[in-house]
Design an enzyme around this catalytic site. Structure first.
Site, PDB file in Angstrom:
ATOM      1  N   CYS A  64     -47.899  -4.369 -52.741  1.00  0.00           N
ATOM      2  CA  CYS A  64     -46.495  -3.971 -52.668  1.00  0.00           C
ATOM      3  C   CYS A  64     -45.755  -4.545 -53.870  1.00  0.00           C
ATOM      4  O   CYS A  64     -46.181  -5.536 -54.454  1.00  0.00           O
ATOM      5  CB  CYS A  64     -45.876  -4.490 -51.370  1.00  0.00           C
ATOM      6  SG  CYS A  64     -46.004  -6.277 -51.200  1.00  0.00           S
ATOM      7  N   CYS A 115     -44.686  -6.418 -59.070  1.00  0.00           N
ATOM      8  CA  CYS A 115     -45.946  -7.016 -58.624  1.00  0.00           C
ATOM      9  C   CYS A 115     -47.103  -6.029 -58.704  1.00  0.00           C
ATOM     10  O   CYS A 115     -48.257  -6.412 -58.548  1.00  0.00           O
ATOM     11  CB  CYS A 115     -45.799  -7.559 -57.214  1.00  0.00           C
ATOM     12  SG  CYS A 115     -44.364  -8.620 -57.071  1.00  0.00           S
ATOM     13  N   HIS A 132     -48.947 -16.476 -56.380  1.00  0.00           N
ATOM     14  CA  HIS A 132     -48.714 -15.086 -56.781  1.00  0.00           C
ATOM     15  C   HIS A 132     -47.860 -15.007 -58.041  1.00  0.00           C
ATOM     16  O   HIS A 132     -46.665 -14.765 -57.979  1.00  0.00           O
ATOM     17  CB  HIS A 132     -48.045 -14.359 -55.590  1.00  0.00           C
ATOM     18  CG  HIS A 132     -47.513 -13.005 -55.902  1.00  0.00           C
ATOM     19  ND1 HIS A 132     -48.194 -12.087 -56.670  1.00  0.00           N
ATOM     20  CD2 HIS A 132     -46.360 -12.384 -55.526  1.00  0.00           C
ATOM     21  CE1 HIS A 132     -47.469 -10.981 -56.762  1.00  0.00           C
ATOM     22  NE2 HIS A 132     -46.351 -11.130 -56.091  1.00  0.00           N
TER      23      HIS A 132
END
Lengths: 430, 295
Positions: free
Chosen positions: A416, A94, A386
């Site tokens: 994160c 990510c 996301h």
């Protein structure tokens, strides 16, 4: 030896993304390359870059087909950019989008390139599916076989059960736990309440809806396949509606708090930012929204070290602040990626906790608190969704525009990532 | 390709005709008496909405990216059933079985978005004698809110069917897709056996010569052959990112592309656009010549 060039700060000129879709939603039939090329062409159109040769394009995807090994370069070749623009793929879970932006910004800072595009794309809908691992071994043996006897021997390994393919798991290879299950452990350790998580979720949806309503996203988002706003956005969400959802992570223990509402859904989408030197932007009469000041990436041992999977940003930020002589309160905007509402809340709680700050971060005093009214002011991943590698590009462009609107100030980005990593950066208004 | 002066009767369809049924009827009636002149009819489909699922499937088969703008060849698929409606009828002077698509010209006036409601109209014109038989043009006009956005001319040849002696003009016949694309191949495509079936599924063109080798043999081909419009689409897809917003792509179909086979693409950039040639991997068998010019 040539003299070391004096670093300069890379400018954020602007960004472009497509609205994010829920997995299996509007972009169910779109590939990573479809979305990345579309986003690239949208950025090219927005800033008049047709036929321009840029310094480089760096982007990536987390869920990637092996045939897409050169995804970013292939997208550049299919775009309206000059095909002599180099490109490479980046993959840091990510953190991909933000790390890509840091890479391009660093090359600009060193004068190696004058301009570049960074970001990422992900499709949870069009995820790669591999053949069964046992079948793969049979096929590889067959490929190596030279004689009919060897071939026959290889084929004897075939079993009916091998037709079941391997699907990608959203889990950590070393722990076998999904990201949500990891987050649930950390949430429990830090005793983050369901109400606090739901309140953060509600704020994310309300802030994003308000940002759309006031036209903030008009020059950041280009509609795609009929989607004009993020599909996950629920402008009419409420604490009551969120409270009704059943816990989905850590639900085998009593008092579980993480639901499908306060966790990000699997999503499809892509986002890119245009970075440049001030001179390059000025020569093209393009705006400079903000500068990328500095960045830091941290990693934690979540496997054997007793730290939470998503806690690395808690370590990265203090290091970044110390290097820049700043304290946590010195920011006008905080963009903390909402992988889960509890991730944001745990990170904030850790910075306020004297014991964590002393024992884990080696600080004499807690890092401190933030003004919560400056947190994710135009919403974040809980509302937008996301698509893993796309989140960094979305956040960099959003924060740069917020700083440009304000006309001054500084913003902090914290993201994160799987593997116990965290990428953080500082942007300053131009 | 002169405009038809006469006024055409419009036949507005409620839904696209079923192609399988049209083929069956055309086969059954292929030897029955037919009209001598072209039907003075324009077949119309109003308020056509592109289905993204279908567009995505088409893009995948032809090699296009899934974007909000339709690929240049996509509207042909919308007009194709209307062409069949005209040609499958006995009011059409040439029998559908055996008609060969020899040339296709598309004018893209501007990028057409998939979410624009479209009107699709098809008529036939220019029935003319040709040294090898008789030719006719099927013209597809696509408008968006009344604005002409796309036009396609499909030229079909009925081999061995005579309606008179071709004039000198027609013998010479202008071929805009002159072979100017020489040099080394820019791409080598392995075209799999399934290409015919896959394109049939997304285009509705279920002509059996594309679907199975026995049907192809009945029409004199050694194996099933690829759809010409698939080859055209695949060539345009190879120019992803390099095409202007408004352009003409004029293609003449030459020797059939047998399935499976390996084909080579040659291209050359000219002052006025691109020339392309698709040919067999080895030897000089040309499948298709294309000229792409900005409008």
């Amino acid at each position: 030896m040539s003299p070391t060039p004096t670093p300069r700060r890379a400018a954020v000129v602007g960004g472009n993304r497509i609205p994010f879709a829920r997995s299996g939603g509007r972009y169910a039939r779109a590939s990573n390359q479809d979305m990345l090329t579309t986003t690239l062409d949208g950025l090219v159109a927005r800033f008049g870059l047709q036929g321009e040769r840029l310094g480089e394009v760096a982007a990536g995807a987390v869920l990637k087909h092996s045939r897409d090994f050169n995804l970013t370069r292939e997208s550049v070749l299919g775009s309206r950019l000059d095909p002599s623009t180099p490109a490479y793929d980046v993959q840091q879970a990510c953190g991909t989008g933000l790390e890509a932006a840091i890479l391009v910004a660093n090359k600009i800072a060193l004068g190696q390139v004058e301009s570049g595009i960074a970001g990422g794309v992900d499709s949870a809908s069009d995820a790669p599916i591999a053949v069964n691992e046992d079948l793969r071994h049979v096929l590889l043996d067959l490929n190596r076989a030279r004689t009919p006897v060897q071939r026959l021997k290889a084929l004897r390994g075939l079993r009916p059960g091998q037709v079941v393919p391997e699907t990608p798991r959203n889990g950590e290879p070393r722990t076998g736990l999904s990201m949500g299950e990891h987050a649930a452990i950390t949430t429990r350790e830090w005793d983050i309440s369901r109400e606090a998580q739901d309140a953060l979720t509600l704020a994310s949806h309300q802030n994003l809806a308000a940002a759309y309503d006031r036209g903030f996203l008009d020059d950041l988002v280009t509609p795609y396949l009929g989607l004009t706003r993020d599909q996950n956005l629920r402008a009419d969400s409420s604490m009551e509606a969120l409270a009704k959802l059943k816990p989905v992570f850590g639900a085998d223990e009593p008092g579980a708090t993480m639901t499908a509402g306060n966790s990000t859904p699997l999503s499809d989408g892509s986002a890119l930012v245009l970075l440049a030197s001030d001179e390059w932007a000025a020569a093209r009469r393009l705006p400079v929204l903000a500068h990328l000041v500095d960045a830091e990436t941290a990693a934690v041992d979540y496997v054997h070290g007793g730290e939470g999977l998503l806690m690395a940003p808690a370590y990265a930020v203090p290091r970044l602040l110390a290097r820049n002589g700043l304290s946590l309160g010195d920011f006008d905007f905080y963009e903390i990626h909402e992988a889960f509402a509890s991730t944001v809340l745990t990170t904030l709680a850790a910075w306020e906790d004297p014991r964590f700050c002393k024992e884990r971060l080696g600080l004499d005093a807690p890092l401190g608190s933030i003004d919560r009214s400056r947190l994710n002011v135009t919403g974040s991943s809980l509302a937008t969704g996301h698509p893993f590698a796309a989140t960094g590009g979305r956040i960099v462009a959003t924060l740069a525009k917020l700083l440009h609107e304000k006309g001054s100030g500084r913003g902090l980005i914290s993201i994160c990532a799987a593997g116990g990593q965290g990428v953080v950066a500082i942007l300053e208004a131009a | 390709m002169t405009a038809t002066a006469e006024v055409l009767d419009q036949v507005v369809l409620a839904e696209p005709p079923r192609l399988g049924r049209l083929y069956a009827r055309a086969m059954a009636e292929s030897r029955m008496p037919r009209s001598a002149a072209l039907p003075a009819t324009e077949v119309v489909l109003d308020d056509v909405h592109v289905d993204v699922e279908h567009l995505a499937a088409y893009d995948e088969v032809c090699g296009f990216r899934l974007t909000d703008a339709l690929p240049a060849t996509y509207p042909h698929v919308l007009g194709f059933p209307l062409q069949m409606q005209l040609m499958a009828s006995r009011t059409f002077p040439l029998a559908l079985p055996g008609l060969v698509h020899v040339r296709n010209t598309i004018d893209v006036e501007r990028p057409v978005r998939w979410d624009e409601p479209l009107q699709v109209r098809v008529h036939a014109e220019e029935l003319r004698a040709h040294p090898k038989g008789t030719q006719v043009d099927l013209v597809t006009d696509v408008t968006a809110s009344g604005e002409p956005v796309w036009t396609g001319h499909s030229t079909y040849l009925a081999r061995g069917v005579s309606i008179g002696t071709p004039s000198d003009d027609e013998v010479v016949g202008p071929d805009p897709a002159v072979d100017e694309a020489g040099g080394r191949a820019s791409a080598v495509w392995r075209v799999p056996k399934e290409t015919g079936r896959r394109y049939a599924a997304v285009s509705g063109d279920v002509n059996p010569i594309h679907l199975n080798p026995w049907a192809a043999k009945a029409f004199g081909f050694p194996r099933a052959i690829a759809h010409g419009m698939w080859a055209k689409a695949r060539c345009l897809a190879a120019l992803e990112g390099r095409l202007p917003d408004a352009f003409r792509v004029d293609v003449s179909f030459r020797k059939p592309l047998l399935l499976p086979s390996t084909a080579e693409l040659r291209e050359s950039r000219q002052d006025d656009g691109w020339r392309m040639r698709l040919s067999a991997r080895r030897g000089d068998l040309t499948h298709l010549l294309a000229a792409i010019t900005p409008l």
